[in-house]
Design a protein around this motif. Structure first.
Motif, PDB file in Angstrom:
ATOM      1  N   LEU A  74       0.818  -1.214   0.000  1.00 66.05           N
ATOM      2  CA  LEU A  74       0.000   0.000   0.000  1.00 66.05           C
ATOM      3  C   LEU A  74       0.852   1.265   0.000  1.00 66.05           C
ATOM      4  O   LEU A  74       0.639   2.176  -0.806  1.00 66.05           O
ATOM      5  N   HIS A  75       1.803   1.360   0.913  1.00 60.79           N
ATOM      6  CA  HIS A  75       2.616   2.575   1.035  1.00 60.79           C
ATOM      7  C   HIS A  75       3.669   2.650  -0.067  1.00 60.79           C
ATOM      8  O   HIS A  75       3.992   3.732  -0.558  1.00 60.79           O
ATOM      9  N   THR A  76       4.172   1.499  -0.471  1.00 59.78           N
ATOM     10  CA  THR A  76       5.141   1.447  -1.563  1.00 59.78           C
ATOM     11  C   THR A  76       4.530   1.971  -2.850  1.00 59.78           C
ATOM     12  O   THR A  76       5.125   2.806  -3.551  1.00 59.78           O
ATOM     13  N   LEU A  77       3.321   1.502  -3.176  1.00 58.30           N
ATOM     14  CA  LEU A  77       2.651   1.948  -4.400  1.00 58.30           C
ATOM     15  C   LEU A  77       2.248   3.414  -4.308  1.00 58.30           C
ATOM     16  O   LEU A  77       2.314   4.146  -5.298  1.00 58.30           O
ATOM     17  N   ALA A  78       1.839   3.850  -3.119  1.00 55.79           N
ATOM     18  CA  ALA A  78       1.454   5.254  -2.953  1.00 55.79           C
ATOM     19  C   ALA A  78       2.628   6.173  -3.270  1.00 55.79           C
ATOM     20  O   ALA A  78       2.436   7.293  -3.764  1.00 55.79           O
ATOM     21  N   TYR A  79       3.838   5.707  -3.000  1.00 51.95           N
ATOM     22  CA  TYR A  79       5.035   6.493  -3.337  1.00 51.95           C
ATOM     23  C   TYR A  79       5.420   6.335  -4.803  1.00 51.95           C
ATOM     24  O   TYR A  79       5.723   7.321  -5.492  1.00 51.95           O
ATOM     25  N   LEU A  80       5.414   5.101  -5.311  1.00 56.69           N
ATOM     26  CA  LEU A  80       5.952   4.823  -6.644  1.00 56.69           C
ATOM     27  C   LEU A  80       5.049   5.264  -7.794  1.00 56.69           C
ATOM     28  O   LEU A  80       5.523   5.856  -8.771  1.00 56.69           O
ATOM     29  N   VAL A  81       3.758   4.959  -7.711  1.00 58.50           N
ATOM     30  CA  VAL A  81       2.867   5.172  -8.854  1.00 58.50           C
ATOM     31  C   VAL A  81       2.878   6.617  -9.347  1.00 58.50           C
ATOM     32  O   VAL A  81       2.928   6.859 -10.563  1.00 58.50           O
ATOM     33  N   PRO A  82       2.852   7.630  -8.465  1.00 60.92           N
ATOM     34  CA  PRO A  82       2.874   9.017  -8.958  1.00 60.92           C
ATOM     35  C   PRO A  82       4.148   9.405  -9.695  1.00 60.92           C
ATOM     36  O   PRO A  82       4.179  10.457 -10.351  1.00 60.92           O
ATOM     37  N   LEU A  83       5.197   8.607  -9.601  1.00 55.46           N
ATOM     38  CA  LEU A  83       6.430   8.902 -10.321  1.00 55.46           C
ATOM     39  C   LEU A  83       6.331   8.555 -11.805  1.00 55.46           C
ATOM     40  O   LEU A  83       7.216   8.915 -12.585  1.00 55.46           O
ATOM     41  N   TYR A  84       5.271   7.856 -12.181  1.00 54.27           N
ATOM     42  CA  TYR A  84       5.073   7.445 -13.567  1.00 54.27           C
ATOM     43  C   TYR A  84       3.988   8.302 -14.208  1.00 54.27           C
ATOM     44  O   TYR A  84       3.235   9.007 -13.524  1.00 54.27           O
ATOM     45  N   GLU A  85       3.911   8.232 -15.514  1.00 54.05           N
ATOM     46  CA  GLU A  85       2.961   9.064 -16.253  1.00 54.05           C
ATOM     47  C   GLU A  85       1.535   8.846 -15.802  1.00 54.05           C
ATOM     48  O   GLU A  85       0.733   9.782 -15.765  1.00 54.05           O
ATOM     49  N   SER A  86       1.207   7.633 -15.435  1.00 59.84           N
ATOM     50  CA  SER A  86      -0.142   7.303 -14.971  1.00 59.84           C
ATOM     51  C   SER A  86      -0.075   5.972 -14.231  1.00 59.84           C
ATOM     52  O   SER A  86       0.917   5.231 -14.365  1.00 59.84           O
ATOM     53  N   PRO A  87      -1.123   5.636 -13.455  1.00 62.81           N
ATOM     54  CA  PRO A  87      -1.145   4.315 -12.816  1.00 62.81           C
ATOM     55  C   PRO A  87      -1.028   3.176 -13.830  1.00 62.81           C
ATOM     56  O   PRO A  87      -0.286   2.216 -13.609  1.00 62.81           O
ATOM     57  N   PHE A  88      -1.742   3.306 -14.948  1.00 63.83           N
ATOM     58  CA  PHE A  88      -1.667   2.244 -15.958  1.00 63.83           C
ATOM     59  C   PHE A  88      -0.254   2.133 -16.508  1.00 63.83           C
ATOM     60  O   PHE A  88       0.257   1.020 -16.730  1.00 63.83           O
ATOM     61  N   ALA A  89       0.405   3.260 -16.720  1.00 61.49           N
ATOM     62  CA  ALA A  89       1.782   3.242 -17.230  1.00 61.49           C
ATOM     63  C   ALA A  89       2.705   2.510 -16.257  1.00 61.49           C
ATOM     64  O   ALA A  89       3.622   1.783 -16.681  1.00 61.49           O
ATOM     65  N   PHE A  90       2.495   2.703 -14.956  1.00 62.27           N
ATOM     66  CA  PHE A  90       3.314   2.007 -13.958  1.00 62.27           C
ATOM     67  C   PHE A  90       3.119   0.497 -14.058  1.00 62.27           C
ATOM     68  O   PHE A  90       4.097  -0.262 -14.158  1.00 62.27           O
ATOM     69  N   PHE A  91       1.866   0.035 -14.009  1.00 61.69           N
ATOM     70  CA  PHE A  91       1.623  -1.405 -14.026  1.00 61.69           C
ATOM     71  C   PHE A  91       1.995  -2.020 -15.373  1.00 61.69           C
ATOM     72  O   PHE A  91       2.411  -3.182 -15.432  1.00 61.69           O
ATOM     73  N   GLU A  92       1.851  -1.262 -16.439  1.00 54.91           N
ATOM     74  CA  GLU A  92       2.267  -1.732 -17.762  1.00 54.91           C
ATOM     75  C   GLU A  92       3.783  -1.939 -17.790  1.00 54.91           C
ATOM     76  O   GLU A  92       4.268  -2.993 -18.234  1.00 54.91           O
ATOM     77  N   ALA A  93       4.546  -0.946 -17.325  1.00 55.28           N
ATOM     78  CA  ALA A  93       6.002  -1.061 -17.304  1.00 55.28           C
ATOM     79  C   ALA A  93       6.453  -2.199 -16.394  1.00 55.28           C
ATOM     80  O   ALA A  93       7.374  -2.958 -16.730  1.00 55.28           O
ATOM     81  N   LEU A  94       5.804  -2.326 -15.239  1.00 56.58           N
ATOM     82  CA  LEU A  94       6.136  -3.409 -14.315  1.00 56.58           C
ATOM     83  C   LEU A  94       5.866  -4.765 -14.957  1.00 56.58           C
ATOM     84  O   LEU A  94       6.660  -5.707 -14.815  1.00 56.58           O
TER      85      LEU A  94
END
Length: 283
Positions: free
Chosen positions: A127-147
């Motif tokens: 929960l806290h890890t994603l709350a920090y990481l996801v905003p560093l990417y263009e969008s939430p979908f972009a984060f999970f897509e790259a991952l």
């Protein structure tokens, strides 16, 4: 949340109104919400689905279920199968393979995005890890897509990773990202680990700690009834409290003491916790 898709499946959805209701339920704090997204609907291509994903992710449900269209015999979409060029499995559950907008390669891509959402978001362990990481990417979908692309490239989809293995994989994915503040991320990851269990054997790369500075004071906290009983009145002895809880000081400059109580957990298995000033755990 694609208006053209909504019309094509004969739904009447006001997403703004729906979002307000979801937020009202979330504000109540007593209902575990699951919001569903379906891939493979008419007029929804890969990019359009990404936008729908971002819309729903912004509502922060406890579970974001990314599913795939099931073309049930007798349904409206079964009757319009040719119109929308829908190809699906000919055995149950009759899941979509391709449509007029979604080639099979994109369906596969979304399958791996689904795996990442299930593993890292729906598990509730990050929960806290994603709350920090996801905003560093263009969008939430972009984060999970790259991952998901990293996940496949490293052949993790063939492996059954342990809980710590999942943290390892995520660290490997983001450690070269110049936007990531490594120490901050490590504190967030350590917090998420502690939310589920007492941190014992941690990954070698997870080096942030205040143990040397606070070890004796934490030990003294559990030895002083005036301190631990004030925070943990439901435990009968300090031995029981020590066994069922974990106290650690997080942060570098702005330090906060966090008391995790594994005897009290939410529906995702996260321990109840209390954040305190460091002065509160000292005599």
């Amino acid at each position: 949340t694609n208006p053209q898709t909504i019309r094509a499946i004969n739904r009447n959805v006001d997403f703004a109104a729906l979002s307000e209701i979801v937020q009202q339920i979330k504000d109540g704090g007593n209902i575990h919400q699951h919001l569903d997204l379906i891939a493979g609907l008419p007029y929804e291509d890969y990019d359009s689905f990404g936008r729908s994903f971002n819309d729903v992710y912004a509502l922060q449900p406890e579970q974001l279920q990314l599913g795939f269209l099931k073309v049930l015999k007798g349904s409206m979409l079964h009757q319009k199968q040719k119109e929308f060029e829908i190809v699906y499995h000919d055995t149950a559950p009759y899941e979509v393979l391709t449509t007029h907008e979604l080639p099979f390669a994109d369906t596969l891509r979304l399958k791996y995005v689904e795996e990442m959402v299930e593993t890292y978001y729906n598990s509730g362990r990050f929960l806290h890890t994603l709350a920090y990481l996801v905003p560093l990417y263009e969008s939430p979908f972009a984060f999970f897509e790259a991952l998901s692309q990293f996940w496949v490239a490293e052949n993790y989809h063939y492996l059954g990773l342990s809980k710590m293995g999942l943290f390892d994989a995520l660290w490997r994915f983001v450690e070269q990202n110049p936007k990531v503040e490594k120490q901050k991320l490590q504190w967030e990851m350590k917090f998420d680990i502690a939310l589920h269990e007492k941190p014992k054997k941690l990954p070698a790369w997870l080096t942030v700690t205040n143990e040397e500075q606070w070890h004796d004071k934490v030990f003294a906290f559990y030895g002083n009834p005036d301190l631990w009983q004030k925070c943990l009145p439901h435990y009968k002895s300090n031995k029981e409290a020590l066994r069922q809880t974990h106290l650690e000081v997080f942060g570098d400059e702005k330090q906060k003491a966090v008391l995790f109580d594994y005897g009290k957990r939410d529906l995702l298995g996260n321990a109840e916790y209390k954040i305190m000033e460091t002065a509160e755990i000292q005599v």
